[in-house]
Design a protein around this motif. Structure first.
Motif, PDB file in Angstrom:
ATOM      1  N   VAL A   1     -14.140  -2.598  21.948  1.00  0.00           N
ATOM      2  CA  VAL A   1     -14.970  -1.832  22.345  1.00  0.00           C
ATOM      3  C   VAL A   1     -14.873  -0.925  23.478  1.00  0.00           C
ATOM      4  CG1 VAL A   1     -17.566  -1.725  23.086  1.00  0.00           C
ATOM      5  CG2 VAL A   1     -16.993  -2.989  21.062  1.00  0.00           C
ATOM      6  N   ARG A   2     -14.565  -1.595  24.637  1.00  0.00           N
ATOM      7  CA  ARG A   2     -14.205  -0.985  25.748  1.00  0.00           C
ATOM      8  C   ARG A   2     -13.333   0.331  25.596  1.00  0.00           C
ATOM      9  NH1 ARG A   2     -13.889  -5.926  27.831  1.00  0.00           N
ATOM     10  NH2 ARG A   2     -11.508  -5.606  27.992  1.00  0.00           N
ATOM     11  N   LEU A   3     -12.224   0.317  24.925  1.00  0.00           N
ATOM     12  CA  LEU A   3     -11.240   1.156  24.895  1.00  0.00           C
ATOM     13  C   LEU A   3     -11.426   2.190  23.961  1.00  0.00           C
ATOM     14  CD1 LEU A   3      -7.789  -0.996  24.244  1.00  0.00           C
ATOM     15  CD2 LEU A   3      -8.497   0.406  26.506  1.00  0.00           C
ATOM     16  N   THR A   4     -12.374   2.047  22.832  1.00  0.00           N
ATOM     17  CA  THR A   4     -12.844   3.112  21.950  1.00  0.00           C
ATOM     18  C   THR A   4     -14.019   3.931  22.842  1.00  0.00           C
ATOM     19  OG1 THR A   4     -12.249   1.593  20.001  1.00  0.00           O
ATOM     20  CG2 THR A   4     -13.934   3.460  19.704  1.00  0.00           C
ATOM     21  N   LEU A   5     -14.871   3.366  23.546  1.00  0.00           N
ATOM     22  CA  LEU A   5     -15.758   4.295  24.259  1.00  0.00           C
ATOM     23  C   LEU A   5     -15.287   4.932  25.415  1.00  0.00           C
ATOM     24  CD1 LEU A   5     -18.704   1.312  24.730  1.00  0.00           C
ATOM     25  CD2 LEU A   5     -18.685   3.290  23.533  1.00  0.00           C
ATOM     26  N   GLU A   6     -14.048   4.227  25.766  1.00  0.00           N
ATOM     27  CA  GLU A   6     -13.422   5.410  26.937  1.00  0.00           C
ATOM     28  C   GLU A   6     -12.631   6.326  26.103  1.00  0.00           C
ATOM     29  OE1 GLU A   6     -10.634   2.835  28.883  1.00  0.00           O
ATOM     30  OE2 GLU A   6     -12.412   1.377  29.982  1.00  0.00           O
ATOM     31  N   ARG A   7     -11.829   6.258  25.023  1.00  0.00           N
ATOM     32  CA  ARG A   7     -10.892   7.212  24.500  1.00  0.00           C
ATOM     33  C   ARG A   7     -11.244   7.744  23.089  1.00  0.00           C
ATOM     34  NH1 ARG A   7      -5.580   3.402  24.984  1.00  0.00           N
ATOM     35  NH2 ARG A   7      -5.980   2.665  27.180  1.00  0.00           N
ATOM     36  N   GLY A   8     -12.113   7.021  22.372  1.00  0.00           N
ATOM     37  CA  GLY A   8     -12.447   7.358  21.099  1.00  0.00           C
ATOM     38  C   GLY A   8     -11.499   6.576  20.069  1.00  0.00           C
ATOM     39  N   LEU A   9     -12.033   6.418  18.752  1.00  0.00           N
ATOM     40  CA  LEU A   9     -11.527   5.516  17.868  1.00  0.00           C
ATOM     41  C   LEU A   9     -10.115   5.812  17.649  1.00  0.00           C
ATOM     42  CD1 LEU A   9     -11.874   2.993  16.036  1.00  0.00           C
ATOM     43  CD2 LEU A   9     -12.800   4.667  14.347  1.00  0.00           C
ATOM     44  N   GLU A  10      -9.918   7.022  17.397  1.00  0.00           N
ATOM     45  CA  GLU A  10      -8.620   7.538  16.774  1.00  0.00           C
ATOM     46  C   GLU A  10      -7.388   7.276  17.840  1.00  0.00           C
ATOM     47  OE1 GLU A  10      -8.009   8.338  13.674  1.00  0.00           O
ATOM     48  OE2 GLU A  10     -10.295   7.813  13.337  1.00  0.00           O
ATOM     49  N   LYS A  11      -7.987   7.168  19.008  1.00  0.00           N
ATOM     50  CA  LYS A  11      -6.794   7.261  19.970  1.00  0.00           C
ATOM     51  C   LYS A  11      -6.563   5.767  20.605  1.00  0.00           C
ATOM     52  CE  LYS A  11      -7.775  12.000  21.709  1.00  0.00           C
ATOM     53  NZ  LYS A  11      -8.411  12.702  22.973  1.00  0.00           N
ATOM     54  N   VAL A  12      -7.100   4.688  19.802  1.00  0.00           N
ATOM     55  CA  VAL A  12      -6.900   3.228  20.467  1.00  0.00           C
ATOM     56  C   VAL A  12      -6.290   2.795  19.266  1.00  0.00           C
ATOM     57  CG1 VAL A  12      -8.151   1.188  20.710  1.00  0.00           C
ATOM     58  CG2 VAL A  12      -9.048   3.373  21.698  1.00  0.00           C
ATOM     59  N   THR A  13      -5.280   2.030  19.635  1.00  0.00           N
ATOM     60  CA  THR A  13      -4.347   1.497  18.498  1.00  0.00           C
ATOM     61  C   THR A  13      -4.524  -0.240  18.537  1.00  0.00           C
ATOM     62  OG1 THR A  13      -2.399   0.736  19.991  1.00  0.00           O
ATOM     63  CG2 THR A  13      -2.553   3.124  18.765  1.00  0.00           C
ATOM     64  N   VAL A  14      -4.314  -1.109  17.648  1.00  0.00           N
ATOM     65  CA  VAL A  14      -4.358  -2.284  17.636  1.00  0.00           C
ATOM     66  C   VAL A  14      -3.237  -3.023  18.896  1.00  0.00           C
ATOM     67  CG1 VAL A  14      -3.743  -4.551  16.354  1.00  0.00           C
ATOM     68  CG2 VAL A  14      -4.999  -2.557  15.253  1.00  0.00           C
ATOM     69  N   GLU A  15      -2.326  -2.544  19.000  1.00  0.00           N
ATOM     70  CA  GLU A  15      -1.557  -3.020  20.051  1.00  0.00           C
ATOM     71  C   GLU A  15      -2.106  -2.866  21.548  1.00  0.00           C
ATOM     72  OE1 GLU A  15       0.690  -2.237  16.601  1.00  0.00           O
ATOM     73  OE2 GLU A  15      -0.708  -0.790  17.726  1.00  0.00           O
ATOM     74  N   GLU A  16      -2.959  -1.788  21.625  1.00  0.00           N
ATOM     75  CA  GLU A  16      -3.418  -1.585  22.829  1.00  0.00           C
ATOM     76  C   GLU A  16      -4.932  -2.394  23.260  1.00  0.00           C
ATOM     77  OE1 GLU A  16      -2.767   3.067  23.681  1.00  0.00           O
ATOM     78  OE2 GLU A  16      -4.315   2.653  22.182  1.00  0.00           O
ATOM     79  N   ILE A  17      -5.416  -2.824  22.097  1.00  0.00           N
ATOM     80  CA  ILE A  17      -6.560  -3.839  22.027  1.00  0.00           C
ATOM     81  C   ILE A  17      -6.085  -4.948  22.249  1.00  0.00           C
ATOM     82  CG2 ILE A  17      -8.356  -4.853  20.660  1.00  0.00           C
ATOM     83  CD1 ILE A  17      -8.464  -2.156  19.016  1.00  0.00           C
ATOM     84  N   ALA A  18      -4.758  -5.475  21.430  1.00  0.00           N
ATOM     85  CA  ALA A  18      -4.424  -6.812  21.994  1.00  0.00           C
ATOM     86  C   ALA A  18      -3.829  -6.748  23.480  1.00  0.00           C
ATOM     87  CB  ALA A  18      -3.170  -7.014  20.736  1.00  0.00           C
ATOM     88  N   ALA A  19      -3.214  -5.809  23.854  1.00  0.00           N
ATOM     89  CA  ALA A  19      -2.670  -5.931  25.259  1.00  0.00           C
ATOM     90  C   ALA A  19      -3.806  -6.149  26.326  1.00  0.00           C
ATOM     91  CB  ALA A  19      -1.742  -4.732  25.473  1.00  0.00           C
ATOM     92  N   GLU A  20      -4.912  -5.401  25.951  1.00  0.00           N
ATOM     93  CA  GLU A  20      -6.125  -5.314  26.784  1.00  0.00           C
ATOM     94  C   GLU A  20      -6.564  -6.566  26.769  1.00  0.00           C
ATOM     95  OE1 GLU A  20      -9.211  -3.389  29.127  1.00  0.00           O
ATOM     96  OE2 GLU A  20      -7.275  -2.803  28.835  1.00  0.00           O
ATOM     97  N   ALA A  21      -6.374  -7.616  25.758  1.00  0.00           N
ATOM     98  CA  ALA A  21      -7.200  -8.758  25.824  1.00  0.00           C
ATOM     99  C   ALA A  21      -6.115  -9.813  26.002  1.00  0.00           C
ATOM    100  CB  ALA A  21      -7.727  -9.188  24.128  1.00  0.00           C
TER     101      ALA A  21
END
Length: 201
Positions: free
Chosen positions: A20-40
């Motif tokens: 949610v944080r990354l998508t609100l910051e960048r938009g859905l199309e600019k966020v990858t699963v890998e980035e979400i995993a790294a953030e967590a």
């Protein structure tokens, strides 16, 4: 709840929060699963142990649904034997424990902002909402011995989901008192429904 289950729940919530944080910051199309995993702070492989897609992670555990043990207890006529009280118990236990209501409301506010920004996620959310409501309707039908598509059971489930949504808006913020305040409001709401739609003679 055991340590392993608490850790799994914490990981799941961390992934949801990161998505949610990354998508609100960048938009859905600019966020990858890998980035979400790294953030967590987990691997992409771990991500897929919890969610099939990033859209699933974004919607997360909304709406709240009871776990299987509580659902089975309700179907078998427990824990009190009184239908209304047992339904309240089932819905309250879905909230997991004291302090969770504040977190849930914060997540709900984030989710609303997310759906405003990414309206293409709305069908996913509505599908999840429908599934949760149908699951509750099935549990109500099974408890009463009615057919799975029983109209009365579906109406009860729809009302219960609406009561849950409106009750959570009214529970005062806090910690230990959250759950008992919610329980009292659930009871009051069901009484109000009975008074409004019950026999008038």
């Amino acid at each position: 709840m055991g340590l392993r289950e608490r850790k799994k729940r914490a990981t799941r919530r961390a992934l949801q929060g990161a998505a949610v944080r990354l998508t609100l910051e960048r938009g859905l199309e600019k966020v990858t699963v890998e980035e979400i995993a790294a953030e967590a702070d987990v691997s992409a492989r771990t991500f897929f142990n919890y969610f099939a897609t990033k859209e699933d992670a974004l919607i997360g555990d909304a709406p709240i649904s009871p776990d299987e043990a509580d659902r089975e207890e309700f179907i078998m006529g427990g824990p009190t034997g009184d239908f209304s009280e047992d339904l309240v118990h089932l819905l309250i236990n879905s909230l997991a424990g004291p302090g969770d209501l504040t977190a849930h409301r914060a997540e709900a506010a984030q989710r609303k902002a997310l759906l405003d920004r990414e309206p293409q996620l709305l069908p996913v959310f509505l599908g999840r909402l429908h599934s949760a409501e149908q699951g509750l309707a099935t549990a109500v039908a099974q408890r009463s011995g009615a057919p799975e598509d029983d109209f009365r059971s579906q109406v009860i489930a729809g009302a219960a989901m609406s009561v849950t949504r409106h009750t959570l808006k009214r529970v005062p913020y806090g910690d230990a008192g959250d759950i008992e305040a919610a329980r009292a409001l659930f009871r009051k709401a069901f009484v109000n429904l009975g008074e409004a739609f019950g026999p008038t003679d």
